[in-house]
Design a protein around this motif. Structure first.
Motif, short mmCIF file in Angstrom:
data_model
loop_
_atom_site.label_atom_id
_atom_site.label_comp_id
_atom_site.label_asym_id
_atom_site.label_seq_id
_atom_site.Cartn_x
_atom_site.Cartn_y
_atom_site.Cartn_z
N HIS A 114 33.04 33.07 34.23
CA HIS A 114 33.76 32.81 32.49
C HIS A 114 34.00 33.86 31.37
O HIS A 114 33.96 34.70 32.03
CB HIS A 114 33.00 32.15 32.26
CG HIS A 114 32.00 32.17 31.49
ND1 HIS A 114 31.90 33.32 31.06
CD2 HIS A 114 30.37 31.77 32.10
CE1 HIS A 114 30.22 33.02 30.88
NE2 HIS A 114 29.86 32.46 31.17
N GLY A 115 35.04 33.62 31.46
CA GLY A 115 35.56 34.66 30.78
C GLY A 115 34.58 34.02 28.74
O GLY A 115 35.57 34.82 27.97
N TYR A 173 38.60 42.84 27.73
CA TYR A 173 38.95 43.49 28.68
C TYR A 173 38.34 42.94 30.37
O TYR A 173 38.64 42.43 31.33
CB TYR A 173 39.48 44.96 28.93
CG TYR A 173 40.08 45.56 30.01
CD1 TYR A 173 38.81 46.17 31.39
CD2 TYR A 173 41.38 45.50 30.63
CE1 TYR A 173 39.25 47.02 32.48
CE2 TYR A 173 41.40 45.86 31.71
CZ TYR A 173 41.36 46.26 32.61
OH TYR A 173 41.49 47.06 33.80
N ALA A 200 38.30 39.47 31.17
CA ALA A 200 39.46 39.33 31.74
C ALA A 200 39.61 39.47 33.33
O ALA A 200 39.82 38.47 33.80
CB ALA A 200 40.88 39.78 30.99
N LEU A 201 38.84 40.74 33.64
CA LEU A 201 38.55 41.09 34.52
C LEU A 201 37.54 40.12 35.76
O LEU A 201 37.86 39.41 36.88
CB LEU A 201 37.95 42.64 34.41
CG LEU A 201 38.51 43.84 34.30
CD1 LEU A 201 37.38 45.19 34.95
CD2 LEU A 201 39.23 43.73 35.98
N LEU A 202 36.71 39.73 34.93
CA LEU A 202 35.41 38.83 35.46
C LEU A 202 36.38 37.38 35.69
O LEU A 202 36.13 36.67 36.74
CB LEU A 202 34.28 39.15 34.90
CG LEU A 202 32.80 37.72 35.13
CD1 LEU A 202 32.36 38.64 36.18
CD2 LEU A 202 32.19 37.69 34.15
N SER A 203 36.78 36.86 34.93
CA SER A 203 37.23 35.57 35.01
C SER A 203 38.62 35.46 35.39
O SER A 203 39.15 34.44 36.06
CB SER A 203 37.44 34.89 33.39
OG SER A 203 38.56 35.60 32.59
N ARG A 204 39.04 36.72 35.57
CA ARG A 204 40.43 36.80 36.34
C ARG A 204 41.63 36.03 35.85
O ARG A 204 43.05 35.56 35.96
CB ARG A 204 40.31 36.52 37.67
CG ARG A 204 39.41 37.34 38.87
CD ARG A 204 39.73 37.17 39.83
NE ARG A 204 40.50 38.40 40.75
CZ ARG A 204 40.90 38.51 42.06
NH1 ARG A 204 40.31 38.38 42.51
NH2 ARG A 204 41.77 39.68 42.41
N ASN A 205 41.00 35.94 34.57
CA ASN A 205 42.47 35.40 33.25
C ASN A 205 42.92 36.81 33.01
O ASN A 205 42.51 37.97 32.85
CB ASN A 205 41.59 34.73 32.23
CG ASN A 205 41.30 33.22 33.02
OD1 ASN A 205 42.30 32.66 33.74
ND2 ASN A 205 40.65 32.79 32.90
N SER A 206 44.24 36.32 31.86
CA SER A 206 44.87 37.63 31.54
C SER A 206 43.85 37.89 30.08
O SER A 206 42.81 37.10 29.29
CB SER A 206 46.10 37.06 31.33
OG SER A 206 46.37 36.42 29.93
N VAL A 207 44.46 38.82 29.45
CA VAL A 207 43.74 39.98 29.04
C VAL A 207 44.06 38.67 27.28
O VAL A 207 43.26 38.48 26.29
CB VAL A 207 44.02 40.88 28.52
CG1 VAL A 207 42.90 41.89 28.74
CG2 VAL A 207 45.25 41.37 27.59
N SER A 209 45.19 35.29 27.50
CA SER A 209 44.01 33.68 26.41
C SER A 209 43.04 34.45 26.61
O SER A 209 42.30 33.37 26.01
CB SER A 209 44.60 33.36 28.24
OG SER A 209 43.17 33.99 29.71
#
Lengths: 310, 610
Positions: free
Chosen positions: B365-366, B387, B390-397, B399
């Protein structure tokens, strides 16, 4: 288990590509990656002739060249139908999974039923003067359904040759964990990255899937093989910059964006689509030889059987 | 596993007292070699079997104030085992067991008697490793770990269709209700107090207060504490066993347990086993071999059983339990091989690395950025946190930033409870359970508005971890144990902020850093996880004849719980199923096998309601 009159049921659903997850909601990459139909359509029909059934635990693909010939089709007759060139399929664990590029959908059929139909399907164009062999009655409902959905087409129509390429088994994943590129350095590639993501975004939103894949195919025809070293370096740059684009991970989008990014430097690896059965899942990734460049944390490429390679 | 039966009744209830005496005498006579009376006073009687597990024992509190079955350690640096005489009985009883939670840890069930004899409390420790159920037989409360121990009681049970339907449609399901209407479970950390007015459940162990009041925000300090405490709990449990059979999967958690045993100088008492599926992507043997090689221990490779016919046969052998259990249907397949190995090598314990995912935090999760922003008035490192999340959750910075701001200003909703499965598809419409949201509410979420979202998410997965393991009584030799599931380690993990546990945008980042010298580099760097999809598929399709026969015309269909037509396509190999349906499908199989086992048992017998 057939009951009475053959019953054919399909259920199609396309997941909405490109929607950001609701606020506070995080879907796993696998949940987000399916850009195609994930519902398992089932086709039930009465099949008197039982051909080879998938018993092995290994997924496998069958090409048309190795299909068994039905004695009803002789040298004087030809199979009456052909598989549309935009249709790709593989058989695994007792199911035949079909990817319809034209309509951007997946379909699964029990393998024994689909393979019963295979002898009546060809992949090459034929002259109009050839007689077609007769289709058994029990296969008619399935055939009609596939014709209605343009998975099959009557023989005699000119079509492009099918691409049945397969990639070697994935062995290595390039992920951000082993990225050694400083973020400041990666930012220099920012404008190209943004452009690549925007092009990918627009393709997914406004263009038919078939046109996108055709464009990727045509671009590769005249280009020499990519350099692995360059691919690794550039994909790491892409992975570092990826969170800056306002779109959550979706395997289809990420692959397309990476391909556009790499295309700027004339690097054209392969775009691979794979499926899994029991449970059903669809996924895509970018691969060159045995190296995977755009995948989930869990190296999902290993678990899918390839159905289409571009 | 520690077998016990505790009988509690109101001292002025003569009928209950007579019943208690009869039960106790029946127990001692029928299994006199195994059962012994630990405590017998007016209003409370406790019997226990001699424990098979060397770590387990029975503590009798002074002045007959109660009994604790299990094992206790003092919450100190050395995790010293406790003796009965050292326990402050009066304080434990006065605080209704809270003193135990604050000053001791271990695996235990505590049966306490109020000083005036008018109140009884039963407390189950927060690790949940010793089961605790109870039934009310007309004023006589019977507490037990294994329902088979009650076979000589006059206990009539009825199937709880509502629970069974909820079990299929919502996974994981951890409620006090069980599959039998007459039996209730004490969840991990629960306490039930019985007075003249009736029974009252409370959740004694409060992880919310640990998160809210104790935070270890210094990364280096937290990492050092994590290393030290992990070794501490492993050493505490290892001291009781001559030889340990350690099941390693090739993953990080079991490699950490092995590495710690090696560091403690106990490698000569360890034998490793790994299970694999032949010629599939689930094969992790390379990693398991490297872990065993680094620790200098022998490794046995056991092929996973994928025989559907054997699976069907084993399903019938699962001992009865008040709740159906999906994990048992898988574990039972490996039992023969593991039992044989344990006997061959003389192992008196079977360990795993289970618990690491929840304690070291395997999450995607993010919420790390949101947690950071909530806990810092001057969030200088917020861009890094965003950042990394975002990397971990593969969402954009963007969101992640928006989410963090919303949580910061209290406008964000609590993270959704992750409930797997679209099991409602398999239920008959009339069986869709009418549980209210309150009854299924996770107890730790109630009143947890001030808890950061990342920690709330961790509490959810901990609830599942602490309540899901049940021993397979009578078939496991030795019983499977999870040394990482220990109260000090769980509480430490709750104190460490998620952005430290997931530092750098990597799941279990702090654990990788803390144990980098004990785990092979290939496992430290490994991001992917193994799976058992191939085995699951083989089992399901290979046992199709049994499953079709038992499910399609079985108890759950006849009770109107399952919808036959929804299962037909999948079971008859006409349709495939999705990932969301995988667990509910196995829940159907587990529930049906469970119901059939109960219906075939003479006593306690189970009848369908209506």
């Amino acid at each position: 288990m057939a009951r009475g009159k053959p019953r054919v049921t399909f259920s199609w659903k396309r997941t909405t590509a490109g929607t950001a997850p609701p606020h506070g909601y995080n879907r796993s990459p696998e949940e987000q990656c399916a850009g195609f139909a994930t519902r398992k359509p089932s086709v039930q029909t009465r099949a008197n002739s039982r051909l080879r059934e998938g018993r092995s635990n290994r997924p496998y693909s069958v090409s048309f060249l190795s299909r068994p010939r039905n004695p009803r089709c002789t040298e004087m007759t030809r199979p009456p139908y052909r598989l549309a060139p935009s249709v790709h399929w593989c058989t695994l664990h007792g199911f035949s999974v079909i990817l319809d590029e034209e309509n951007d959908k997946y379909l699964s059929i029990p393998a024994r039923q689909f393979e019963a139909l295979l002898p009546y399907v060809t992949s090459e164009p034929s002259p109009d003067t050839t007689q077609h062999c007769e289709l058994p009655v029990e296969l008619i409902p399935l055939t009609n359904e596939l014709l209605a959905r343009r998975i099959l087409a009557p023989d005699g129509i000119e079509n492009a040759p099918r691409d049945n390429r397969r990639m070697p088994k994935p062995e290595r994943l390039i992920s951000t964990a082993d990225a050694l590129v400083p973020i400041g350095h990666a930012l220099r590639y920012g404008p190209i990255f943004i452009k690549a993501c925007t092009v990918a975004d627009c393709c997914l939103r406004f263009r038919a899937f078939r046109k996108t894949t055709s464009r990727i195919r045509s671009r590769k025809r005249t280009i020499p093989a990519p350099s692995l070293e360059k691919l690794v370096y550039l994909s790491r740059i892409f992975a570092i910059l990826r969170p800056l684009y306002p779109r959550s991970y979706l395997c289809l989008f990420d692959c397309l964006a990476l391909l556009e990014f790499l295309a700027y430097w004339r690097q054209f690896p392969s775009w691979v689509f794979g499926v899994a059965i029991d449970p059903f899942d669809a996924h895509c990734w970018v691969q060159h030889d045995g190296v995977v460049f755009c995948d989930t944390h869990r190296f999902g490429a290993r678990w899918y059987s390839q159905i289409l390679v571009i | 596993m520690h077998h016990y039966i505790a009988l509690a009744w109101a001292t002025n209830d003569m009928r209950a007292a007579r019943e208690a005496r009869r039960v106790r005498e029946t127990l001692l006579q029928s299994r006199g070699l195994c059962w012994r009376t630990v405590l017998d006073v007016d209003g409370l009687s406790v019997c226990a079997k001699s424990p098979v597990d060397a770590a387990m024992c029975t503590y009798v509190l002074a002045d007959n104030l109660g009994v604790i079955v299990g094992r206790l350690f003092i919450q100190d640096q050395a995790s010293t085992p406790v003796r009965s005489a050292e326990l402050p009985s009066a304080k434990i009883v006065e605080t209704n067991g809270n003193w135990l939670l604050e000053h001791y840890w271990g695996r235990y069930v505590a049966v306490l008697r109020g000083p005036k004899g008018d109140r009884y409390s039963v407390l189950r420790d927060c690790s949940g490793q010793i089961p605790c159920f109870y039934a009310n037989l007309n004023g006589l409360y019977v507490f037990f770990a294994d329902v088979c121990d009650l076979e000589h009681l006059d206990l009539r049970v009825t199937l709880n269709e509502r629970y069974l339907a909820a079990f299929i449609s919502r996974q994981p399901l951890h409620v006090r209700e069980t599959g039998l209407r007459e039996i209730t479970e004490l969840l991990a950390g629960d306490c039930v107090t019985i007075e003249a007015t009736g029974a009252c459940h409370t959740h004694m162990w409060n992880p919310r207060s640990i998160v809210a009041n104790r935070t270890m925000d210094n990364y280096v300090q937290a990492r050092t504490a994590l290393t030290g405490l992990t070794e501490n709990v492993i050493a505490a449990w290892a001291r009781f066993y001559r030889r340990i059979l350690l099941s390693i999967s090739g993953g990080l958690d079991s490699a950490i347990v092995l590495g710690c045993l090696k560091r403690l100088g106990l490698a000569d008492r360890v034998v490793c086993v790994t299970q694999y599926t032949v010629d599939t992507s689930d094969d992790e043997r390379l990693y398991a071999r490297s872990a065993a090689r680094m620790a200098g221990v022998s490794l046995t490779e056991l092929p996973r059983v994928s025989d559907g016919v054997l699976f069907a046969e084993k399903l019938r052998r699962v001992p009865p339990d008040p709740k159906p259990d999906i994990s048992k249907t898988n574990r039972i397949l490996a039992l023969d091989g593991l039992n044989a190995l344990a006997e061959e090598f003389g192992c008196d314990a079977l360990w795993t690395g289970q618990g690491g995912d929840q304690i070291f935090l395997q999450a995607h999760h993010g919420y790390g950025a949101a947690d950071y922003l909530l806990q810092h008035r001057h969030p200088w490192r917020l861009p890094n946190m965003i950042y990394e999340s975002a990397l971990l959750s593969r969402n954009s910075v963007w969101s992640i930033l928006s989410q963090a701001i919303c949580y910061r200003f209290r406008k964000g909703r609590a993270p959704p409870v992750v409930l797997g499965g679209r099991g409602a598809r398999f239920l008959a419409k009339s069986a869709i359970p009418a549980y209210s949201e309150d009854s299924l509410a996770i107890p730790w979420r109630v009143g947890a508005e001030r808890i950061p979202p990342g920690k709330l998410d961790q509490l959810d997965i901990l609830l599942d971890l602490l309540n899901r393991h049940k021993p397979i009584v009578g078939l496991e030799r030795p019983y499977e144990q999870h040394p990482l599931i220990s109260q000090p380690l769980i509480e430490l993990s709750l104190q460490i902020p998620t952005y430290h546990l997931l530092r750098g945008g990597r799941q279990r980042a702090m654990a990788r850093d803390a144990f980098v010298d004990r785990v092979p580099p290939s496992i430290i760097m490994r991001e992917d996880k193994g799976g058992i999809n191939d085995q699951v598929r083989s089992l399901l399709r290979g046992s199709a004849p049994y499953i079709i026969e038992s499910l399609m015309d079985g108890s759950l269909v006849s009770l109107g719980i399952l919808d036959r037509s929804s299962l037909e396509g999948i079971l008859c190999h006409e349709e495939t199923f999705t990932k969301d349906e995988q667990f509910p499908l196995f829940a159907c199989i587990a529930a049906e096998a469970w119901a059939q086992n109960w219906r075939s048992k003479p006593a306690p017998s189970a009848a369908a309601h209506n």
